[in-house]
Motif scaffolding. Sequence first.
Motif, short mmCIF file in Angstrom:
data_model
loop_
_atom_site.label_atom_id
_atom_site.label_comp_id
_atom_site.label_asym_id
_atom_site.label_seq_id
_atom_site.Cartn_x
_atom_site.Cartn_y
_atom_site.Cartn_z
N LEU A 77 -4.18 1.90 4.47
CA LEU A 77 -5.25 0.90 4.77
C LEU A 77 -5.89 1.21 6.11
N LEU A 86 -4.63 -2.83 -5.47
CA LEU A 86 -4.47 -3.00 -4.02
C LEU A 86 -5.63 -3.78 -3.42
N SER A 90 -5.74 1.48 -6.93
CA SER A 90 -6.72 1.06 -5.90
C SER A 90 -7.28 -0.32 -6.21
N ALA A 141 0.82 -1.20 0.00
CA ALA A 141 0.00 0.00 0.00
C ALA A 141 0.86 1.25 0.00
N THR A 174 -9.26 1.05 1.29
CA THR A 174 -8.01 1.58 0.68
C THR A 174 -8.18 3.07 0.42
#
Length: 828
Positions: free
Chosen positions: A180, A222, A219, A173, A190
């Motif tokens: 997070l 992730l 995003s 991240a 996120t």
Amino acid sequence: MWKPIPNEELEKRKVPIAQLHASTPPEAFPCETTEQVEPLKEGIIGQDRAVHAMEFGLKIRKAGYNLYVAGPPGTGKATYTQAKAKQAAKGKPMPEDWCYVYNFSYPDHPLALSFPAGEGKEFKMRMDTLLQDIEREIRKTFAGEEYQKSRRERMQDFEKKAQERWKELDELARELNFSLERTGEGGIATIPLLFGKPISNEEFSRLPEVSRQEIKEKSKRLEQHVSESVRQIQLLEKEVEQEITQLDKESVRQALTPLFQPMIDVYTDEKVQKYLREYEEDVAQNHGFFKEETGEVNPMARLLQRNEENNLLRYKVNLLVDNDKLSGAPVVFESNPTYYNLFGRVEYRSTFGTMTTDFTMIKPGALHMANGGYLLVQIAELLRNPLSWHVLKRMLKTGSIRIENASEEHGLVATSSLKPEAIPLDVKVILLGSPHIHHVLSELDEDFPKLFKVKVEFDTDMRKGERHYHEFAAFVRSYCEKEKLLPFHRSALAALLDYGTRLAGDQRKLTTNFHNLSRLLVEASFWAEEASASIVMAEHVRQALEEQEYRANHMDEKLRELIEEGTIMVDVDGEKVGQINGLAVLQTGDYAFGQPHRITARTFIGRQGIINIERETSLSGQFHHKGLLILSGYLAGNFAQDKPLPLSASITFEQTYSRIDGDSASSTELYALLSSLSDIPIRQGIAVTGSVNQFGEIQPIGGVNEKIEGFFMVCQALGLNGEQGVIIPHQNVKNLMLRPEVVEAVRAGQFHIWQVRTIEEGIEILTGVCAGTSDKRDGYEQGTLFGEVSRRLAQMFSSIKEDTADLVIDVDAQAMQKLIESEKEEKS
């Protein structure tokens, strides 16, 4: 002029005084009082046949050889049967104990386990202790350092792996310039960063399109990593849960092995060992039931805790039958043989507003308690519960006891889903009842003769004999000891035996109804105590009988008063045509007494035969109808051999308004008919009893003593004149056990008792006129009673024949006149 019967012939027909009462001499008892007699140890007096059948039925062990003990009340059959069953039970081994336990494979079908007598209770106690030990050991195991260490290691390993996944995700991240954050619902959000700070929606909207698109792709990338990490962590959680569960089970098993192994070593029965192994495995699988709850307990938790307690019921033992206290086979007398009392039941409890049950609420019935021994039941009570009788037969046929809901037997909706395992049945059922019920069941129930093959029948009387005198004295001694009565003198014993002979209704026999004799023993002892006597004498026995009669003879005295004052019309002197005194026995409770009834007959010309007024008014029974039809056969056979019987007659019992049945007055009615036909009067001071057949032979009747004494009391009240008496069938002489006052009156010539064999002998006593014999050519001799009857019937026949001839002539004349008139009409 009528031909009289010689007086010496009438004297021959009188019953000798010695035959009016068969007294037992006190010398028949060798001991002065019952204190010198050994008590009756066991057995029953005068029932040799029943004793033999009872011993056979109790010893034989084959299927279907259950017993039916038949006999009237008061003969001691129930007491004797119980005593013999207990005696037989002592020599038999004690039956097994039975327990119901939880069925871990099929919870709705509880298992039945058997143990040697007395060990069922021990098994239950061991299992209760085992449950406590299990709970303690499991809690101890889970609280132990070794278990906690193993659990911590697994949890630490899980946390380490989870943290590594979170660390990797967090690093990714940051590389993507994201942060997070955990949401309240347990999810992960996120958030893009700008210069190390979260981007707001306004700032995100002012970014160039290329930047916004780049952030979205990062995003998305992730979130995919987050989802995969969450999935992997969840898999790690499941793995650790499985490892901990497996750890729990292995720890519990290690703790249980030392607890269960001694039980398995002690109980070598394969079924019990299988149950113990399934029990052990179930505890290992459901060890959570035993964990100790910590923290504050709220109301909902209390309900859950109660549910946990219910879960622990599966580890209990329901001791259904405990034979620990027995010293042989059981003997059970079930006085109220309802379905549930006999076969057991499944009870219920209220839980959260609903009815629930489990195997611990299975209750035994009398059949369970008597299994391996003897079950005694009154058949009359059993038949009042038809379902009980039906199911008892089925269980005897199948050889097993199965507890089922009664509603299922009726075809209704079942209220219990439990189906307890059947228990093998080995019991000897003994039914107690009357011979009549035995006969009915043998005729109507096809299973009854197959299941109850031994009939033990108790007689109502026994033959007199020296052995029975001694046994009777021993019985009185044992009863006096039991009830703490005064000792009885041998004169009192003789009086008791005389009473027993009267109850038996035969001078040669004694009654076996010891209920009435026991009652007399108690009351005679009471009156002896009232007189401050130390020994019961004969006068005390007589006083007890007099007191019994005084308490019960109210109706007898009232009817006698009505006769004395003339309300009920009974003549005991003089002579009358077509009128005679018949004798009947009335019963009020346990007291029977005789009463005379006036019977009248009227004869006249006709063809209707004998009209029974009682039958026409629906006051006559079938046996009474039969008696009157027999009279018609006798009259036709004697007086209608060469011509029809032109007779109409009416017969009735005067001043009777209740139903009349029986044929004991048939000879009396025939005497009245013969008197009416012959116009020869009957002596009203003589009463008659006895039935008759078509050949004029007198047949015996019942209640002869009560009938004689009843008429004697009426004659005594209205005045004895030395001409009164009673005619009885000669077969009833052996039944005479008359009261002392009647015997004394006969001895003094104030009262008489005649015995007859035929109608001819009876009518000669009643009228003093020879009955006469028939000559095939000349008929009956003139001047005899039957000669007068024959002459009267001949007159009736002539009269009815003349009337018939005149009627025929009149009919022929009318027919001729009609023929002439019809011919005239045809010509015209």
